[in-house]
Design an enzyme around this catalytic site. Structure first.
Site, short mmCIF file in Angstrom:
data_model
loop_
_atom_site.label_atom_id
_atom_site.label_comp_id
_atom_site.label_asym_id
_atom_site.label_seq_id
_atom_site.Cartn_x
_atom_site.Cartn_y
_atom_site.Cartn_z
N ASP A 1 0.87 -1.17 0.00
CA ASP A 1 0.00 0.00 0.00
C ASP A 1 0.92 1.23 0.00
O ASP A 1 2.11 1.14 0.33
CB ASP A 1 -0.95 0.01 1.20
CG ASP A 1 -2.12 0.97 0.96
OD1 ASP A 1 -2.06 1.78 0.01
OD2 ASP A 1 -3.12 0.92 1.72
N TRP A 2 0.33 2.37 -0.37
CA TRP A 2 1.16 3.56 -0.62
C TRP A 2 1.86 4.04 0.65
O TRP A 2 1.20 4.44 1.60
CB TRP A 2 0.29 4.63 -1.27
CG TRP A 2 0.37 4.63 -2.78
CD1 TRP A 2 0.57 5.73 -3.57
CD2 TRP A 2 0.30 3.51 -3.68
NE1 TRP A 2 0.64 5.35 -4.89
CE2 TRP A 2 0.47 4.01 -5.00
CE3 TRP A 2 0.13 2.14 -3.52
CZ2 TRP A 2 0.47 3.19 -6.12
CZ3 TRP A 2 0.11 1.32 -4.64
CH2 TRP A 2 0.28 1.84 -5.91
#
Ligand code: BGC
Length: 824
Positions: free
Chosen positions: A244-245
């Site tokens: 995930d970012w």
């Protein structure tokens, strides 16, 4: 390269193509040195991986998200079809429809040069307070897994990859970067991992996204056990694992934990840091090679690696996005109450349409799932187009928000960028007063090195006369000018509760008020001194020009709505949540409808017995007046064509086809799981297996509306049920006056349970269509998993023999037929 499975391609052909891709991947890998390999494992920017022309590799581009494909820019310049929210998709209980949605999204992705869609979100509805509840499908792992399977198949049949997310345990937003979710093995397997497992088995996703949070003490991007042993080892996942970012936080831990790609870039824990770790003997180059293989395999599948045949050579026939968005919305609407057949509306009657969201439709939830559709059909637009002239009146009634929000209705804005000397660098269009430039997503001609000043400027044509409030969100120096007058000049500093997403999700600040006249345009300008981002690794420029129209006396607004309701045959009230209620980045604190909307509904219902309430919310809200109104229709966040679909359903051109994918409580206090806030960093999933209806069944409290509930426009008789341990045959009859689609639900209830299990669970379901008076028979396979539990001792799925009651039901609360079987 097993698992690329494409349903329309013969197996032998698939195997040959898999082999060709494997060969191309190995040949490409052999040509790469360590530095290039580690560079490939990190984003080069916000959304893409580097191209490596020396091996014929194009840059692989990823984009959010579940309901549309935003593309690499956060602007309305290149609009996207916006489908209904994931909760709505799950409410269709139709994996084939999810598959068509996926195909459309693949088509959108191709149009935008996107190779990988950052979706679907298959975390569970553990608590209704989850901020991203609207973005997840359901409280049931089986339903979630089937909808997710349809979706992934559809996207990948279009030749575009998916990243099933967020693996695993990202079921709430509070402290999501750090929270340690303590989940016992059985609920982990039987609930939270189950959708991922089903999707891996049945749809062979080309990617997953690992979550920010920890599970049982280990950060998910570093979770060797869950990623390498369970996901890849036990389930045979052969896709790419993308963080995930900003979730990747440990060079060696992530690599050992099976993380292939650290996003976004360019500054990440991979790239040069990973090459250095290998050289220092702290990381294993063979593991780097494994990760690179996974990335190259993805590239081969999506057609980004020369010499490798893409899985889909020819994109499937084009779909009509607007038509699909409309169909899907109608199929997702859940009619939870319909006294005296209030719906569909009798032709020829007059309608008073009430509620701010009827005019300013809320079609999607907030956060990374946001896209910018080319058009939005509000309920007012939809009904105005469908009803004859003079049949429709509108009144605001109550506004769900009295907070400033990004300047929108009546504003025509653009962003003007200048350098320190005041020279024009470039201009960008703006969908609203919100500037959201992430990474290199800057207007043409603008760079962080030269950018000194951004001015949000344009015209505003007020809809109403009165006092208009203007404000800002974001940090730094601002100058606000409206109609030639400088109204505020100041600096917003970071508050005590410093949050990196403050500029995105933070509270609005009012800066000035001004009297304006309806229909008379004024110039507006918000100048923002751009911070020096030249040295900051993840560059982002985020701030907003905010606006709030004249506040009218709330009682007067309600009175106006009541008068309109009294004068009409039917009152349709649209109530809604706002982006400050349902969004990524935070959880909810209550389930109330914001503002005076409850008062509005009560007052309207008292004035007109024919009151229909449309609930425009992505997740459950309390409906304290629900027994006082004739009909309640849940429309979720219905996507861009929501208003058109609403007209179809209210007027009876389409049936509201949805069934609840999650239980709607009467009040938050009744909800079995309400804990989303960690204690000292830990969130105990203390309820074990008992979430959603599994828990409601145990407490015995009646919810407002049960899992699986949804009325449609016809009635059904369940005529027969025959069951074996592998299949159920159900015959139903449409006993109403119009054609319809029934969702036949099968629940399994152990009789005298030898192991601790919920009282029953969803075993299988099927959609069945029949005309008035017709009967239809359906054979529904019962998955083996129905009778299995995860046995912690045996470390295996274990069949629990014994007697089971199979219930054929219209919802959890409406069992029509039962049959007993003995499972060996
Ligand atoms: C979200 C992801 C999303 C990513 C990229 C994250 O904050 O959790 O779901 O795909 O951002 O926008």
């Amino acid at each position: 390269m097993a698992g690329t499975a494409h349903p329309t391609v013969p197996a032998a052909e698939q195997a040959a193509a898999d082999q060709a891709r494997t060969d191309a991947v190995e040949a490409a890998l052999a040509k790469l040195d360590l530095d290039t390999k580690t560079r490939l494992l990190a984003g080069q920017d916000m959304w893409s991986l580097p191209a490596l022309p020396e091996i014929g590799l194009a840059s692989v581009v990823m984009s959010d998200g579940p309901i549309g494909v935003r593309g690499v820019r956060w602007t309305a310049d290149d609009p996207s079809v916006a489908l209904p929210s994931p909760t709505a998709l799950a409410a269709t209980w139709d994996p084939e429809l999810a598959r068509r949605a996926g195909r459309l999204l693949a088509q959108e992705a191709r149009r935008k040069g996107v190779h990988v869609l950052l979706a679907p979100t298959v975390n569970l509805h553990r608590t209704p307070l989850g901020g991203r509840h609207f973005e997840c499908y359901s409280e049931d792992p089986y339903l979630t897994g089937l909808i997710g399977t349809g979706y992934v198949r559809g996207v990948q049949e279009g030749g575009v990859g998916t990243t099933v997310k967020h693996f695993v345990g990202n079921d709430a937003e509070t402290d999501r970067f750090t929270v340690d979710n303590a989940i016992a093995p059985r609920p982990l397997r039987e609930l939270y991992l189950a959708p991922f497992e089903a999707i891996v088995e049945n749809a062979h996703p080309w990617g997953v996204m690992t979550a920010y949070n920890k599970v049982n003490g280990t950060t998910m991007t570093e979770h060797r056990y869950l990623v390498n042993e369970v996901l890849r080892g036990e389930w045979g996942f052969d896709g790419v694992n993308v963080s995930d970012w900003m979730a990747a936080r440990s060079t060696t831990g992530d690599l050992a934990g099976g993380l292939d790609v650290a996003m976004p870039g360019p500054q990440t824990v991979y790239g040069p840091a990973l090459a250095a770790a290998v050289r220092a003997g702290e990381a294993d180059e063979a593991e780097v090679d494994t990760a690179v293989r996974n990335v190259l395999r993805l590239a081969a599948r999506v057609g980004a690696l020369e010499g490798a045949p893409p899985v889909v050579a020819e994109p499937p026939a084009a779909l009509d996005g607007e038509a699909l968005a409309r169909e899907l919305a109608a199929r997702s609407f859940v009619l939870v109450r319909n006294e005296g057949e209030a719906l569909p509306l009798t032709p020829g009657g007059t309608v008073a349409l009430l509620g701010a969201a009827a005019r300013d439709a809320r079609v999607l939830g907030g956060g990374s799932a946001t896209v910018f559709p080319a058009r939005v059909v509000s309920p007012l637009d939809g009904l105005a187009a469908a009803l004859p002239d003079g049949a429709l009146t509108f009144a605001v009634g109550a506004d769900p928000s009295d907070e400033l929000a990004p300047a929108d209705q009546g504003f025509e804005l653009r962003a003007v960028c200048r350098d320190a000397a005041g020279n024009l660098l470039g201009e960008g269009s703006l969908p609203s007063g919100q500037v959201q430039w992430i990474g290199d997503d800057l207007p043409a001609g603008v760079s962080y090195a030269t950018l000194a000043d951004v001015e949000v400027t344009g015209t505003f044509v007020p809809r109403e006369s009165g006092e208009h409030a203007f404000g800002t969100r974001g940090l730094g120096a601002f100058t606000l000018t409206v109609d030639g007058t400088e109204l505020w000049d100041g600096v917003q500093l970071m508050g005590d509760e410093a949050d990196p997403f403050e500029a995105f999700f933070g509270a609005p600040s009012e800066r000035a008020r001004l009297h304006l006249t309806a229909g008379v345009p004024v110039e507006v300008s918000l100048r923002h001194q751009a911070p020096d981002l030249s040295e900051v690794p993840l560059k982002a420029l985020m701030f907003s020009l905010l606006h709030l129209g004249p506040r009218q006396d709330p009682d007067a607004l309600i009175a106006e709505a009541v008068a309109a309701a009294r004068a009409a045959d039917t009152a349709v009230v649209v109530v809604a949540t706002t982006e400050r209620v349902e969004s990524e980045g935070f959880d909810r604190t209550d389930l109330r409808l914001p503002g005076r909307q409850d008062d509005l509904v009560r007052a309207v219902a008292a004035a007109n017995p024919n009151t229909v309430v449309v609930v425009n919310a992505g997740s459950p809200v309390e409906l304290p007046w629900r027994e006082e109104v004739a009909a309640v229709l849940l429309s979720w966040f219905p996507g861009q064509e929501g208003g058109a679909a609403l007209a179809d359903v209210l007027l009876g051109d389409a049936e509201p086809g949805g069934r609840l994918p999650t239980t709607w409580p009467v009040a938050l206090a009744d909800a079995p799981v309400t804990e989303a806030v960690p204690t000292e960093g830990r969130l105990e999933y203390a309820e074990g297996l008992f979430i959603g209806y599994r828990a409601w069944d145990r407490t015995g409290t009646a919810p407002a509306y049960s899992f699986g509930h949804g009325l449609g426009y016809t009635t059904w008789a369940y005529e027969s049920l025959e069951v074996t341990a592998t299949t159920a045959r159900v015959r139903i009859r449409n006993t109403g006056g119009r054609p319809g689609r029934e969702v036949v639900q099968l629940y399994a209830a152990p009789v005298g349970d030898p192991v601790a299990r919920p009282a029953r669970w969803l075993a299988a379901f099927a959609g069945v269509e029949a005309g008035p008076g017709e009967s239809a028979e359906v054979e529904i396979p019962l998955p083996a998993r129905t009778f299995e539990i995860w046995d912690e001792e045996a470390y295996a799925w274990t069949r629990i023999p014994g007697a089971y009651e199979i219930q054929a039901a219209r919802s959890l609360a409406d069992t029509r037929l039962t049959a007993r079987i003995d499972v060996a």
